[in-house]
Design an enzyme around this catalytic site. Sequence first.
Site, PDB file in Angstrom:
ATOM      1  N   VAL A  62      37.165 -16.323  -9.298  1.00  0.00           N
ATOM      2  CA  VAL A  62      36.785 -17.737  -9.443  1.00  0.00           C
ATOM      3  C   VAL A  62      37.927 -18.435 -10.167  1.00  0.00           C
ATOM      4  CG1 VAL A  62      35.163 -19.375 -10.464  1.00  0.00           C
ATOM      5  CG2 VAL A  62      34.316 -17.228  -9.514  1.00  0.00           C
ATOM      6  N   GLY A 107      40.436 -18.907 -15.095  1.00  0.00           N
ATOM      7  CA  GLY A 107      40.004 -18.122 -13.942  1.00  0.00           C
ATOM      8  C   GLY A 107      39.366 -16.828 -14.419  1.00  0.00           C
ATOM      9  N   LYS A 108      38.669 -16.162 -13.566  1.00  0.00           N
ATOM     10  CA  LYS A 108      38.118 -14.837 -13.901  1.00  0.00           C
ATOM     11  C   LYS A 108      37.710 -14.149 -12.609  1.00  0.00           C
ATOM     12  CE  LYS A 108      36.898 -12.957 -18.008  1.00  0.00           C
ATOM     13  NZ  LYS A 108      37.576 -13.192 -19.284  1.00  0.00           N
ATOM     14  N   GLY A 109      37.761 -12.842 -12.585  1.00  0.00           N
ATOM     15  CA  GLY A 109      37.364 -12.137 -11.376  1.00  0.00           C
ATOM     16  C   GLY A 109      37.191 -10.665 -11.645  1.00  0.00           C
TER      17      GLY A 109
END
Length: 419
Positions: A62, A107-109
């Site tokens: 994301v 962001g992160k994932g």
Amino acid sequence: MSQPHTDNLESKCAGFVTDALERLGINDEMRHVLISPFREIKLELPMRMDDGSLRLFHGFRVQHNHSRGPFKGGLRYHPDVDLDHFRALASAMTWKCALADIPFGGGKGGINCDPRGMSRVERETLTKQFTERISPIIGPDRDVMAPDMGTGPHEMAWIFEEYSQDYGHEPAIVTGKPVELGGSAGRLAATGRGVALAARWAAETHDIDLKRARVAIQGFGNVARNAARLLAEDGASVVAVSGKPGGLLDQDGLDISALHSATEDREHPPSVTELDVEAERISNDDLLKLDVDILIPAAISDVINEDNAGDLRAKLIVEGANLPTTSEGAAVLEERGIPVVPDLLANAGGVIVSYLEWVQNRQRYRWDASRVKDELNAFLKTAWKTVLKRARDENISYRQSAYATAVERVRDAIELRGF
Ligand code: NAD
């Protein structure tokens, strides 16, 4: 116009962002721009395991907001992750980077796998497959990943290798790399160092003499143990630390350097309660309610909530973990006048040193540990002074001040760049 996921996100941000949006008088359209993610990706990752079986994993990323710089945030490997999970975490990174005033967005994932049940070859293959598929939307000027739960320097090295195959030697594609591959001096201890610095500055502000201060810390992982070590070096008496099963309490002060050595350099360090140490055993709940000068929750989220916030006796709280306090818990602490240095500020040391790693990689240069410490100190101190000033000027809590500052900076960047 459809406005995806905003209700969900607002609730996950525990009301703190909503409070800032209202405080700043931000209208509905800009609210949605600020809250909804720029891009969300879900990838299929079919993989042949070592035993010949076929497994289908899913990879996620994301990208929340990049108005202040490339997306920045961790890569998490855990069986239960999904897009919803990463939406909230990605937006938290946007606010943290904005408050620290580093030129990154959020962001992160991650991947829905259990790395503990996988071989090194399986983890490497999966990480490289994920990198190859996501490579068009990452890059040193697009999206820079870093270790998070279930990942570490190895995964970062594999991403660096895979990405460089197509795009040329590019260490700035990830941070948190092994030092041999361009990782920064001081990255591992950076978050704990930041927590200790925040505790020091807030203690000065609230007339707590650190040399006489009694400190209780929930957790004894990366963040907690480094914060404990530095505070003990500053002369504070760390009376309690903990692990998942519970904690240790010594009213005269624990021997932090001995606890540190006993848990150092171990892939699976023992919990502190398993160590042969002369100290009282204490539950995590009771640790939070100790009569201390400074309480540092540095393990997991939601531990300070409406059920226990009224019983806490610390004079100052410094949040090492992410979201250790629920919005209901925060409201009780505000009402009781207990100052809280919020996670957004107190645990930003890690992402600040990640930024310093990215800068060094882009300069093709390496700074020594003392330069990294000085730069970290300077970024964090500026953020602390900004939060303190706004809190005083507007008579609001440090948390409200931090979120208002972060949201305002992102809003300003969006407006300046235009649509
Ligand atoms: P870690 O895995 O090294 O340590 C976690 C600690 O929490 C361990 O001591 C573990 O025993 C303890 N713990 C686990 N479950 C618990 C429970 N139910 N009750 C009490 N203690 C429990 O993790 P870390 O890197 O130290 O991260 C701690 C927190 O700080 C997390 O919220 C993380 O998201 C946040 N954080 C970490 C960094 C970083 O750079 N490591 C940066 C920003 C925020």
